[in-house]
Structure formats: structure tokens, C-alpha cells
Write a protein that holds these residues in place. Structure first.
Motif, PDB file in Angstrom:
ATOM      1  N   ALA B 457       0.835  -1.210   0.000  1.00  0.00           N
ATOM      2  CA  ALA B 457       0.000   0.000   0.000  1.00  0.00           C
ATOM      3  C   ALA B 457       0.867   1.257   0.000  1.00  0.00           C
ATOM      4  O   ALA B 457       0.566   2.234  -0.701  1.00  0.00           O
ATOM      5  N   ARG B 458       1.948   1.245   0.766  1.00  0.00           N
ATOM      6  CA  ARG B 458       2.845   2.408   0.787  1.00  0.00           C
ATOM      7  C   ARG B 458       3.392   2.687  -0.614  1.00  0.00           C
ATOM      8  O   ARG B 458       3.444   3.833  -1.068  1.00  0.00           O
ATOM      9  N   TYR B 459       3.793   1.628  -1.286  1.00  0.00           N
ATOM     10  CA  TYR B 459       4.332   1.764  -2.647  1.00  0.00           C
ATOM     11  C   TYR B 459       3.266   2.355  -3.575  1.00  0.00           C
ATOM     12  O   TYR B 459       3.545   3.269  -4.367  1.00  0.00           O
ATOM     13  N   LEU B 460       2.030   1.853  -3.457  1.00  0.00           N
ATOM     14  CA  LEU B 460       0.961   2.317  -4.345  1.00  0.00           C
ATOM     15  C   LEU B 460       0.604   3.768  -4.063  1.00  0.00           C
ATOM     16  O   LEU B 460       0.383   4.561  -4.997  1.00  0.00           O
ATOM     17  N   SER B 476       3.701  -2.423 -12.617  1.00  0.00           N
ATOM     18  CA  SER B 476       2.322  -2.871 -12.413  1.00  0.00           C
ATOM     19  C   SER B 476       1.404  -1.739 -11.964  1.00  0.00           C
ATOM     20  O   SER B 476       0.192  -1.846 -12.076  1.00  0.00           O
ATOM     21  N   ALA B 477       1.986  -0.648 -11.440  1.00  0.00           N
ATOM     22  CA  ALA B 477       1.165   0.466 -10.948  1.00  0.00           C
ATOM     23  C   ALA B 477       0.999   1.567 -11.988  1.00  0.00           C
ATOM     24  O   ALA B 477       0.557   2.674 -11.665  1.00  0.00           O
ATOM     25  N   ALA B 478       1.325   1.258 -13.249  1.00  0.00           N
ATOM     26  CA  ALA B 478       1.264   2.286 -14.307  1.00  0.00           C
ATOM     27  C   ALA B 478      -0.111   2.961 -14.371  1.00  0.00           C
ATOM     28  O   ALA B 478      -0.207   4.154 -14.661  1.00  0.00           O
ATOM     29  N   TYR B 479      -1.157   2.223 -14.074  1.00  0.00           N
ATOM     30  CA  TYR B 479      -2.514   2.798 -14.151  1.00  0.00           C
ATOM     31  C   TYR B 479      -2.696   3.957 -13.175  1.00  0.00           C
ATOM     32  O   TYR B 479      -3.565   4.811 -13.360  1.00  0.00           O
ATOM     33  N   LEU B 480      -1.875   3.989 -12.097  1.00  0.00           N
ATOM     34  CA  LEU B 480      -1.980   5.095 -11.147  1.00  0.00           C
ATOM     35  C   LEU B 480      -1.322   6.348 -11.703  1.00  0.00           C
ATOM     36  O   LEU B 480      -1.558   7.457 -11.219  1.00  0.00           O
TER      37      LEU B 480
END
Lengths: 697, 697
Positions: B457-460, B476-480
Motif C-alpha cells: 500500500a505504501r508503494y501504491l 504494475s502500478a502504471a494505471y496510477l
């Protein structure tokens, strides 16, 4: 259990009091502080939950006495081999039996001791099924013959229904009882491998007799399963009777003290008088006398009683797990917020509180539901004696679904509680692994949970159809009788505060149950190729739509659980049997419980457009606020369940909070520590380590 | 295990072949029929999953050989006492070690044998932690000194970090290592009860040495935890060294073969050379030489490797449970649709298929994720050797969250599979209770799942913040990084067919993850009193909003699991490494897996208005249709995992389907059946039953 102990082991086993340092004292202080934070009297609530001060004190006395006997002591509970557990638990059952007899104690006292000792053994079905079956299905002569030797423990019985290949579907049983009119005997026989009797408790090594369910065959005609008494073992030397093959079915997940057994019969002859004959009979000539029609309804009584008892027990067991995990979470500390600061109590992490206080709420809900089910069962008995059976369909449907929901909630809840205890939750000494492993069979026995949900679903679909054809629908399913009104309703919440009244959560759960009933019916309709004929609640279409039917039944029981929680508080408020501070904290807990169910079912409610996304978010906000408000009450709420240390037998769940000392003390006396070098040194390790000269290090 | 057996017991223990009747043959035929129904080659898929034909055949050979040794035989696996299990598993580990040495087998072969034998014992941490720590943290001299006696099994080591009161928070460890420059020794000491070392595998009775994590104290200054080698036991007689108190921590839920231990040190002196000195050092005079800064990143390697391995293992274990339960559900029959008809295979009930085929889908998802994690770890190693660490934050965050999701899915999945097996699932002989009890610690060790989710969660949240301030977000978090675009998207489905493409489920899961990230950030913001300062990912506001943060992290990993499943199939399609029939069935399974996640998360998607109620219903319709389509493939899909009967050791999961004969045969040889009368007759039962004259019945 006294075995030789070497000198250094003796030192090792010295009590660890010398190690009590400031750090070790912290948990004791932490728990004392928690108790000061509660806004209500946990003792008052404890008396309310457990039937009054007198009962609570009596139970505490029994706990004290039992803990000091050799036969009910739990000191070795986590160290027994299977064989030791079997012998120990049998001694414990016999000890309770003898104490009751010699001190002329009541059945209530016996149940209290059994709950405290929690050591199920080879007598479970003798008491719980063999004698009750003779009392309910035997005629007067049979009762007079069999009950006295049962009560004198001259014989020990069990109840043999399930077969290796047949469980849920009783009509599928294969064992036969063929009448031979020449000798006036029944010939009991196990014709196939799959007909082997399997699972009866106490059958493995304890029981001398069994009530055996077998297909009655008269002159080649099959009359279906009936009950017969069969002697399994010689009363002289306990060896199997001729034609009987009997043994233990081997180890299980838990419940090792009970010798669940298997049994095969090779043309075993028993007298005609051994068929239970209160209702159906066989004449000496071999004619069948069927049971009177009224019997079918009355025979539900045992099943209802058992399910009501399972619901009551679920609250008890879940409350044990919650007590252990909440107390430990209040003393366990992980991660300091900053350098030099004390680590935080894990109960202060929101996700831990969410799991554990959620479980406390579920435990209260199941507890109150159990009390209500018992009260309804008593009303059923009174009605039955007047020949009134109007409440039976509702009670059968409700007890089925509630058995499923309460046992599922408890089984999953114990494991959730265990995981909240971190590594030490994995230790047997926490008490939680044994609690889970011995409890979890409840989701399967006395009706597999999904099979039971399908019973409830049938009832609900019938109620729905009745309502749609204008017939009145009463009881818990009344909302299905006013379907259009229910489907038109929507959420009235304007902001999080509105969700602070549990009535709104109840409205949500009711609407959800109605929607799922409608969609369950539609799914069945679609699977039935849209046939206009009345829907069938079995067969291919039914079997291919069971996911919806189970969801419907579960939603209904969740609504009933919340309703019962609310009703219990209202009655206590009306009767003045709880003080305002206790009512206030239970009111918040009830609301938290309801909002937890609403959050889990939010998909259904949003799909039905009963509430908006904003209203769902507001429910969550209220839930989290209640969680924070209930955080200081957590230890008080679990103290109120009233579990004695003896009952919990948990290093982590101790009333005094001295968990680390307890873990070390309990571990030190475990069997692997009997010697310093361990059981592998001489034969396994030494030959390997000493193959070469010792290394210079 | 040869003990005296009386004559009638010998008869009882005769194999049950004589009992094989038409009913007993049915399950064998049922399973054979199921195999004919699959539309694809399970052997082709098995080779694909397991690294090729050669490996599959080699593993089968090992299974054959191991099953016939005394030290790896599983005949007594479910009957061992704790002590017997400890000795047996130690013999098994030593047997594999010696076979590898004498036959010069590869590490791959060793791992294969270990997986097959599945008998973890006292050597686990010698191999898995003691030697690896010396190799990674010891300098060349230390490696030269310690590794040869390790490989010769002249010493056996363990790794002692966790303490009675300290797990997750390593900085909270209390054990001290105080340097005495006069003697050039460290003085290792356990100052408090809570500093007692607790949990190290093999420490109880096996290990002679340990790497001990202790706070390094130099001239009164605390330098935090460092690693030291401490001798625990005499190499001559295996007795504890002076100043050492050591023992086993007692029984656990499972894993009884491993002697997890406790250890206290009372001013134990070790040479200066025993501090692991590859990175930080202490000079003879007592000055501290800190580690070079680059080390911090490199030291993540072990943790990443372990987590990748746990993810890989999760698919293996869940596939075992799914194999057992699916095979049994294909042969188990309950409830005849009509009089005289055969009872139905329970796999034909939709709710059973929903649970079990759902688990098969999850097992494939975890299996493919494990292969992908291993590949990514290998890329990380290659990068690291070039000094490139750019993938590290992503890999750390992903491996944390995936460890949590995959172990949680597997633990819950084993239990769900067990419950699907009815009563026999509760028997130890099903293999499922042991599988659950030994596996379930995976949700706790190597990072408690919730603690790991919070890492993810911290990473996101950092990625979200980076994206909002215009910085690029990859991986993997590119959508953010394209949040506005993602939040504007909505479901395109027009009818159930559209949901037949897993890309739509993936879009749903991505949107859900994005929404939960936004609401997680908002919750944290609100808890931080709306402060405008950058959000802090620890402290009171963080701790009081962890429910949202965990939900966000879990949603992210679910999206990654589906993405990886889809990518694996696409790569196989592109490379031509799977035939069209296999790709077709895996495509449907992948879609089913995705739709199962969408259904479970529908509340979030409806709340976000990404989809409408009608679209949610259509997803459900497609899910149920896929379930029906996959029903005939179920046995083929579990056969493809390739588990040998030896590996499963389950009466219910047998390849040949002969489950009832297996249950009876296995139960018959269980220890409680060694005598007919059982262990309680003489001492407990007879005195009670014979108190009065035998009754006349």
C-alpha cells in the motif's frame, strides 16, 4: 505421566519466575489498564449472558475442582498421543458421570462440567444418541430393558447410521436387516464395501452395543431404514461378537479423544425384540406395521433440539476464540512509533481491531441467537404436547440455515482470531489450533451447511410463491409476503450518523434477502427452461442453480441474526435487566455487527439500487467510527463471556495477561523436552555427526 | 514400527480386497469416465506446467524410489506421535542429503525429493538459513571455516532472530552482544523473559550452532541487530553449552517434525571472529566499521528470493488440495434424483463445482504467478550483478502483496476444498487436515500478510502521489500514473457474452484497484486531520486507516494475478508451446478466475459506478456458464498438476479413484487398532463395566 527426567532437564523445568523482569511484567499491567478503560461492568454483563450470578459462581467452583482432578486436568492436553487422549477423555467422561451420580448433581451441572472439561470421549453417543433413541423410538418394554444397564454403565452404546459411501442421503443406506420368521430374528448384513458403517463416535474401541440404521427387508420387500440394537462386543472380554468386524477409523483433524469407528456385519442375527418398536413394528409372522402419520412431525423434535444446541454452542466457542485473541492483542506489542518509544498494542491497529471486535460482535450475535433458539424449541415442545405443529416449517427452515451460518461464522472466526495472534497463534499452547480443529466438523455434521442452506432456500421460495399468490406469509419470512412494498423501499440515510441506528442495517439486510430470493427464483426459472409449471426444488434445474439458492438462504439468516440481537437488547431494555452503560455498549456492538454484514453484502444492495455509492461510503464511515468507539471496551466485552482459565487452557488468553511466562512454562514441560539431547541423538544424529573427527572451530 | 499384534487384529488387518463389490468398483469407473470427458491432453499440460516430459518422468521415478525407503515412506505419516514425527523427518532429511551426496545428484533433484517427501524436519534452517547467511554475510575467512563442517554435517545450524516478545519489528529485539575488548570476545546475553529466542526451526533438539541476531553494544553504544555464530550444544555429547538454556517450544498446529526451539543466553562468551563480518565489522579495539551503503539494496535479494519461492509453493500446495477434492467430488455420490436412480456425483451440484473449479482456477493463477516471480527474481539477480537496482521497489512491493494474496488464497482454499469433501474430509487420511495445518503458517511467517499488504500500500500511495505530481509511473502500478483516464473509464459490456473475454475482467480489476487507491489516500488524508503536509505512511493516522490500505493492496495483487494468467497464455500462444485444445480450456479457466474476482469485488465497482447492476448480473451469468463448460474438464485440469499418489498421500485423492477401499485399508492399520479391546479396556473400561454382574439382555 511421571517419567524419568535427567538433572539438567529438571533445572530447565524450574519455573521461570526468576525471569520475570520489567518487560515480562508489562503484559500484566497492560491487561489491568485495559479493564479500567471499559465504560461498563463486565461482571453485570457476564451474569446476564450466563443465567445469573449463582450459575457463574457455581461454574467457577466446578472449574476449580475439575482442574485439580487427575482425570479432568488439562496440563497434558496439548501433549497427548492419540491413544493417551482416547484413554484420558474416557476417564474424564467417566469421572464426570461418577461425580454426578455420587453427589446427586443435576443434568445442568453435568453439562456445565462437560463444557468446562471440553474433553469429548467414547461416551458421547452413549449419552447423546443411544439412550435418547431408545427413549424416543423404543416402546415401554424396550426402554425398561435397555435404559437401566445404560445408566449403570453395564453397557455402552453408540448410534450407527452413516456408511462409508453414504452420508447426507439417508435413503441411500445399504445395510440390510432381513427378517427370518422361522427363528423370529433379523439378519443384519453389510452387503458391500460402501455399506461399512463409518464415523459412529465410541464405536471404535469403547461401545458394546449400537443402534444400527438398516433397511428393513420383509419377504423380499424393502421398507427403508429402521433402527435395531446390535451387540458389538462381548461384555465379558470386550472382544467383537461373531460376525462383527469393528475398529477405529483412524486419526482425524481433531477430536482425537473420540474413537469414531467402522463396523461390518456378516449375517449377524439379533432377536425380533431388538427392532425399535414405538412407531413401526414387525409382527412375529413378519408383517409390517407402519408408523402412525402424526409421528413424522414429532420426530423433527430431536433434530430441532440438536440444531438449537449447535447454534448455542457456536456462540460459546467463538467467544472463547475472541477472548483469547482480544486479550493477547491487548498485551502484544509490535512496532514503536518512534525511536525510544514503546511498541504499540496490536489492538490499536485498525485492521486488527476490525477483525477482532468484528468477531466479538459475531460471538454476541450467535450467543443471543442460541438463547432464542432454545426458547423457541421449548415453545415448540409445549405446542407439540398440545398437538400444535404450526411453527414447525418456520422452525425447521430457520434452524437449518442458522446452523449453517453460525457454525460457518464460528469456524472461520476461530481461524481469523488465530491469524491475528501472529506466530504464537500457531503454537498449540495458544489453544486456538485445537479449538479450530475440533470445532470445524460442525460445518459438516448434523447436515452439511450447504445442504441445510438449500432446505432454508426451499422454504423461502415457497413463502415467496405463497406471497405472490396472495396467501399470508408469517414468521421471519413475512417480508416475502409484502414483496412489492419491500422492493420499492430504499435507503433513507443522509450521512454517516443515520447508520448509527441498527434499524437501518436491518432494513438493508431485509431488502438484500428479498432481492436475492427474487433472483434465486428467477435463476431457477431460467434453469427450468422457463417452464410455466410450478418450480421444482430438486432435480437438474435446481442442482444447476444452487449458488443463488445458498446466497438467498444465507442472506435471510444474517437478517435474522441482526434482528435477534436487536430484539434481545430491546427486551432487556424493557425489562430493566441491563443497566444503561451495558445497553449503550451492546447497542454500539449490535450496530457494528449489522454494518459489517451490510458492507460485506454491499454489492447486492448497490446492484439492487437500494442504496447509492455515497450511502455505502457513509455506512463504512459509521462502521469505522464504531470500531474506534468500541476499542476501549474490547477486553471488557470478552471478560463478560466469563471463560475461566481452566476452560480456555491458553497461554495467550490468560485472565492475568502473563502470556510470555505461560508460554515458556508450558513449553518447558512438553514431551520433547524430557531429555536435553532429544529422541534422535543416539540413534540418528550421533552416528552422522561423529562419522568424522570433531571439527576444530 | 513393528509391535505385537494379536491374532484377531491380524485378521482385521487383512487387506479388504475381498470386499470389493460392484459398489466399490463404481468410483474407479467414475474417475476413468471423467478422464474421457476432458477435451484436451492433461499430459501435454502437465509437461508444460512442470518444465517438460523429462522432469515429470524423473520426479515420478523419485516418488517410486522414495516410497519404498524406510526413511521416506509415508505409511505411518498420519499415525506418528510428535516424537516419532521428529525422528522420522530428521531421518528423512538425512536420507535425502545422503542420497544426493552418494549419487552426486543436483540441487534440483534434491528439491524435487524434498517436495515429494514433504517431511520438514530439523535440518530446514541449516540448509535454508544458516549456510545461506554465512555465505551472504560472512567474509571469505568465515565461509572457509564454517561451510565445510556444515556440508559434512559435522555441525548443524539454525537461525535465531525472533524472540518471545518480538517478531515483525526487528528493531525491537532485546538480545545483546556486548564487546569485551580485553578478551576480544562478545558477551551474548538474554536480559529479559521477552528476549528469549523463540521459534527457530531445528533449535529445539537438533542444532549444534545458531546464527543469533543480537544488538551489538560497543562501549555502551547500541548499534542495533547484527549476526553472530553461537555454539548451542557440545559436539561430543549434544548437551547444552555452559550459559545456554535451550529446548523445544512445544507442539504446534502442524509442522510437528520440526523442533522449533527456544534459547536463553546467560553471559555467553564467543570469539570476535564469530560476528558475521562481510559488511559491518568490529575492530580488535572495539571500533565499529559500518556496512557500505550499497549493501542495503543487495540485502533485499534473500527476502525477494524467499517470497518468490513462497508464491511458487502456494500454487503447488493449492493444486494438491484441488486435486484431492476434485477427484473425490467426481467419485462421491449423494442423493438420487428419483427412486431407483443412481445418486449424483457431487461435482454435478453447482455450488460444489463453483467452489472446486474456482479453486482450480486459483491454483493455476498462483502457479503461473510463481513461475513469473522466479523469472523476475532471476532478472533482478542479473541486474544486481551489473549494479542496476531500478526494478527493486516494484519487485519488493509486488512480492510483498503477492505473498499475502497467494498464501491467503491457498490457506483458505485448502480448507474450502476440505469442507467440500464432507465427513471424510475431516479424516486425517484424506490428507487435507495435515495439508492445512502445516501450510497455514505461511500467512504469518516471512512477514505477516497484513503487514506485507501495508508495504504494498505504501508503494501504491507513493506511485499515486508521483502520478498526481506529473512524474512517470511504470510497472504494475502504471494505471496510477494515468489516473484521470482510468477513473473516467467504464464497463463496455453489452450482455453476458462480452464478459467471455478476460480483458474485461482485467479492466474491472484495474479500475477497482485505482478507486481503492484513491479512497485509501482520502481515508489517510481524513485521518491526518486533513493536513496539507505530505501524507505519512506510519504513525497514528496511518494505523487508524489500515483497513482501507490493505483493501487497496489486495485489489492491486488480484489484478496482477489475472494479468499474469493472461500473459502466460498469450506467451504460450505466441510461442506455440501449447496446443489449441489446451489453450481453449485454460482460456476459459482464466476468464472464470477473473470473473470470480469481479463478483467478489462487485460492491466496489458498483459504488464507483464503473458498471451497472445489469452488467454485474451479466458477469454472473457468464461466470455460471463457464462453470458448466468447465465441469467436464475438472479432472483433466487437476491431473495436469501431475501429483503422484506418494506426494498426495490421500485416501480420497488417489489417481485410481478407489477411495473407499483406501480409507478402510489405511484405518485398519492405525495404532488404536493394534488390539481389539483398545488401550482403555483393562485399566478404565473393565473396572466400570464389571462393577455389577453382567446384565441379562
Amino acid at each position: 505421566m511421571s517419567r524419568p527426567v535427567d538433572e539438567r532437564t529438571r533445572q530447565l523445568q524450574a519455573p521461570s519466575t526468576a525471569l520475570v523482569t520489567k518487560h515480562a511484567e508489562d503484559p500484566v499491567q497492560d491487561l489491568a489498564n485495559e479493564r479500567k478503560r471499559a465504560s461498563f461492568s463486565s461482571q453485570e454483563l457476564c451474569y446476564f449472558l450466563n443465567g445469573g450470578k449463582e450459575k457463574v459462581e457455581r461454574r467457577a467452583q466446578f472449574a476449580e475442582v475439575l482442574s485439580k482432578t487427575s482425570w479432568a486436568s488439562k496440563e497434558q492436553q496439548y501433549f497427548h498421543t492419540r491413544e493417551e487422549e482416547y484413554v484420558h477423555n474416557l476417564r474424564c467422561s467417566l469421572g464426570i458421570w461418577q461425580k454426578m451420580t455420587s453427589e446427586k448433581l443435576s443434568m445442568d451441572d453435568g453439562l456445565m462440567m462437560r463444557t468446562l472439561a471440553d474433553s469429548p470421549g467414547g461416551l458421547e453417543l452413549h449419552i447423546g444418541m443411544f439412550m435418547p433413541t431408545i427413549m424416543s423410538q423404543g416402546d415401554a418394554e424396550q426402554q425398561a430393558k435397555w435404559i437401566p444397564p445404560c445408566l449403570n454403565l453395564q453397557i455402552i452404546g453408540t448410534y450407527a447410521q452413516t456408511e462409508l459411501g453414504h452420508g447426507t442421503f439417508v435413503r441411500g443406506l445399504e445395510t440390510t436387516a432381513t427378517y427370518d420368521s422361522a427363528s423370529q430374528e433379523f439378519i443384519l448384513h453389510s452387503p458391500t464395501l460402501t455399506s461399512t458403517k463409518w464415523w459412529p463416535g465410541g464405536m471404535g474401541k469403547t461401545a458394546t452395543h449400537a443402534v444400527v440404521m438398516a433397511r428393513l427387508i420383509l419377504g423380499g420387500k424393502d421398507h427403508g431404514p429402521h433402527a435395531f440394537i446390535v451387540q458389538l462386543r462381548s461384555l465379558a472380554d470386550h472382544m467383537p461378537m461373531p460376525g462383527i468386524t469393528v475398529g477405529d477409523i483412524g486419526p482425524k483433524f481433531g477430536f482425537g479423544g473420540v474413537d469414531n469407528g467402522f463396523m461390518r456385519m456378516d449375517h449377524v442375527r439379533i432377536p425380533r425384540a431388538n427392532m425399535m418398536s414405538r412407531f413401526s413394528k414387525v409382527t412375529p409372522e413378519g408383517s409390517y406395521v407402519p408408523p402412525p402419520p402424526a409421528n413424522a412431525k414429532a420426530s423433527y423434535a430431536t433434530m430441532l433440539f440438536v440444531r438449537a444446541d449447535i447454534v448455542r454452542n457456536s456462540g460459546g466457542v467463538l467467544s472463547k476464540a475472541a477472548t483469547i485473541a482480544v486479550r493477547y492483542a491487548a498485551v502484544r506489542r509490535q512496532t514503536a512509533p518512534g525511536p525510544g518509544q514503546r511498541e504499540l498494542q496490536v489492538l490499536d491497529y485498525q485492521n486488527v481491531a476490525n477483525t477482532l471486535i468484528g468477531l466479538v460482535g459475531s460471538a454476541y450475535a450467535c450467543w443471543f441467537m442460541g438463547l432464542e433458539m432454545q426458547a423457541r424449541y421449548q415453545r415448540f415442545e409445549a405446542d407439540r404436547d398440545k398437538g400444535v405443529f404450526s411453527d414447525l416449517p418456520e422452525l425447521h427452515a430457520l434452524s437449518s440455515g442458522l446452523k449453517a451460518t453460525c457454525t460457518g461464522t464460528t469456524a472461520d472466526g476461530i481461524e481469523a482470531a488465530r491469524r491475528c495472534c501472529g506466530g504464537h497463534g500457531y503454537s498449540a499452547l495458544s489453544g486456538l489450533p485445537r479449538l479450530f480443529a475440533s470445532y470445524v466438523q460442525n460445518v459438516t455434521w448434523e447436515g452439511d451447511n450447504n445442504v441445510l442452506y438449500l432446505q432454508t432456500a426451499r422454504y423461502l421460495l415457497k413463502a415467496l410463491a405463497a406471497g405472490q399468490s396472495g396467501k399470508p406469509v408469517g414468521g421471519s419470512a413475512a417480508y416475502l409476503g409484502q414483496l412489492q412494498q419491500e422492493l420499492r423501499s430504499s435507503c433513507s440515510a443522509r450521512g454517516a450518523d443515520c447508520w448509527g441506528n441498527p434499524a437501518l442495517a436491518l432494513a438493508a439486510l431485509r431488502h438484500r434477502a428479498a432481492r436475492l430470493a427474487v433472483s434465486g427464483a428467477a435463476t431457477l426459472q431460467a434453469a427450468s427452461s422457463g417452464a410455466r409449471a410450478p418450480l421444482k426444488f430438486e432435480g437438474p434445474a435446481w442442482n444447476s442453480s444452487t449458488v443463488s439458492q445458498i446466497a438467498m438462504a444465507k442472506a435471510h439468516t444474517e437478517m435474522v441474526l441482526l434482528q435477534t440481537f436487536m430484539d434481545t437488547l430491546q427486551q432487556a431494555r424493557d425489562a430493566g435487566s441491563l443497566s444503561p452503560p451495558v445497553l449503550a455498549v451492546l447497542g454500539r456492538l449490535c450496530c457494528l455487527f449489522g454494518l459489517g454484514l451490510v458492507e460485506a453484502g454491499s454489492g447486492d444492495l448497490l446492484e439492487a439500487r437500494w442504496m447509492t455509492g455515497e450511502q455505502a461510503a457513509a455506512a463504512r464511515t459509521q462502521h469505522r467510527a464504531l470500531l474506534a468507539a468500541l476499542r476501549p471496551e474490547a477486553v471488557g466485552l470478552v471478560d463478560a463471556f466469563g471463560w475461566e482459565d481452566y476452560a480456555l487452557n491458553s497461554a495467550l488468553g490468560r485472565q492475568d495477561g502473563d502470556v510470555y511466562k505461560a508460554l515458556l512454562d508450558m513449553a518447558t514441560v512438553s514431551p520433547l523436552n524430557r531429555t536435553q539431547q532429544g529422541p534422535a541423538w543416539e540413534s540418528v544424529l550421533k552416528p552422522v555427526l561423529h562419522r568424522k573427527p570433531l571439527p576444530k572451530l
